[in-house]
Motif scaffolding. Structure first.
Motif: not given
Length: 388
Positions: A15-21, A208-216, A319-326
């Motif tokens: 769901x959302x843009x997160x799957x891009x990266x 097993x995917x594990x996702x954290x609440x974080x940014x970069x 910066x160019x290239x893939x989206x960066x939702x993080x």
């Protein structure tokens, strides 16, 4: 992502843009050859072990811990005397403290190798009879620390019956845990995998995917140059992952790409080896790997000849290239390169240290918001029929 000849078992939808990266766990290495220790031969088609379906773990907090609900079924016709479980942890999940793993588990760290980031491997040996047709699970699920850099992570789980697993290349010595041993317990309430359903008689693997609440925060820096016509001046620009999270590309391309546009009236006499020209004074630069750890910085060095004075000449770094939702701070994704041409034309080039020293432009503020990476995460458990 693991290299496998088999497909993916998809348990959910992105769901959302997160799957891009996303960040992925790193490939497991082939098991060392050893004599089978089960009552049924590991080469017997009637033997086999199958991992149960494991849901992703979302919304974990850096500084906390994560548990993966592992269960497995002996799908053969005879009891097994021994089963090994291996947990391979991606970079954002730390190796456990020695007091945490059970005494029948060991852990080791695998350093960067073959373009893969570092990871931790925990191997647990269950020296207990495992009856066929019944789901077994560790009596206590292991808890793994979540690093401050955690974002998109994966715990790769492998169950096998063919001998003690080989931890892989470039690893530290295995360290045994000191907590009380944990053995598998029967789970009569859980639905077992069908008899004979194992794709391989020796092992089964799941991610097993594990996702954290974080940014970069990806950042670039520019420069201010000064020199006269005919001078050759140095230009240094840079890329940084200011964290706190690390990033790895799923498609194995460079984790980040930047474009450097040179000021008008200049010619590049020497380009950075990690950059290539696209024409018209523009260069595209990459990083070393498809992943960047928190705090990673890469500089790109050029030399420019000032051919003529162009009023207001400016270049840029972006910066160019893939989206960066993080990355929630777009204010430092593009900065300028300013060129001040002084004096009169010179008969020959050369320049000095005073004619072209580049100074970094100030960075715009740091990330101001937190992006919940866990929302709508991809829920994928991948099976493969090949060894580690």
């Amino acid at each position: 992502m693991f290299k496998t000849s088999s497909g993916l078992r998809v348990l959910g939808r992105a769901g959302g843009a997160i799957g891009a990266l996303c960040l992925v766990a790193l490939g497991a290495m082939p098991a060392a050859s050893a004599a089978p220790v089960s009552a049924a031969s590991a080469d017997d088609p009637s033997a086999g072990v199958v991992l149960g379906r494991m849901a992703s773990v979302d919304g974990v907090e850096p500084g906390g811990t994560v548990q993966v609900p592992v269960g497995f079924t002996n799908t053969g016709t005879e009891a097994l005397r021994k089963v090994w479980l291996t947990y391979t942890l991606s970079h954002g999940l730390a190796r456990p403290d020695r007091a945490e793993p059970p005494s029948n588990c060991t852990y080791s760290t695998i350093a960067v190798v073959d373009g893969e980031s570092d990871r931790t491997e925990v191997i647990c040996e269950f020296d207990r009879t495992v009856r066929p047709g019944v789901v077994h699970a560790p009596g206590r699920q292991l808890a793994f620390p979540v690093r401050d850099s955690a974002s998109y992570e994966v715990v790769a789980v492998k169950a096998e019956i063919a001998g003690h697993p080989y931890p892989g290349d470039n690893f530290t010595p295995e360290v045994p845990g000191t907590a009380p041993a944990v053995e598998p317990a029967e789970r009569p309430d859980a639905t077992p995998a069908p008899a004979g359903s194992a794709e391989n008689s020796r092992w089964d693997v799941a991610d097993v995917p594990v996702t954290a609440v974080n940014t970069a925060d990806f950042r670039v820096t520019g420069a201010r140059l000064r020199g006269g016509v005919g001078d050759t001046v140095p230009l240094t620009v840079s890329f940084t992952d200011a964290g706190p999270g690390w990033v790895q590309r799923r498609d194995r391309a460079d984790a980040a790409r930047i474009v450097v546009k040179m000021p008008s009236g200049t010619t590049v006499t020497r380009a950075d080896p990690y950059c290539h020209s696209t024409g018209s004074g523009e260069y595209v630069c990459g990083v070393d790997f498809p992943w960047v750890e928190e705090g990673y910085e890469r500089s790109y060095a050029f030399r420019l000849r000032i051919d003529k004075a162009v009023p207001g000449a400016r270049g840029s770094v972006g910066l160019i290239g893939a989206s960066r939702p993080f990355d929630t701070d777009a204010g430092n994704d593009e900065v300028g390169i300013r060129l001040d041409v002084t004096g009169t034309a010179k008969a020959s080039g050369g320049g000095t240290a005073n004619s072209g020293a580049g100074t970094a432009l100030p960075l715009v503020g740091a990330a101001a918001a937190t992006l919940a990476l866990g929302a709508g995460a991809v829920l994928v458990v991948r099976r493969r029929a090949s060894g580690r």
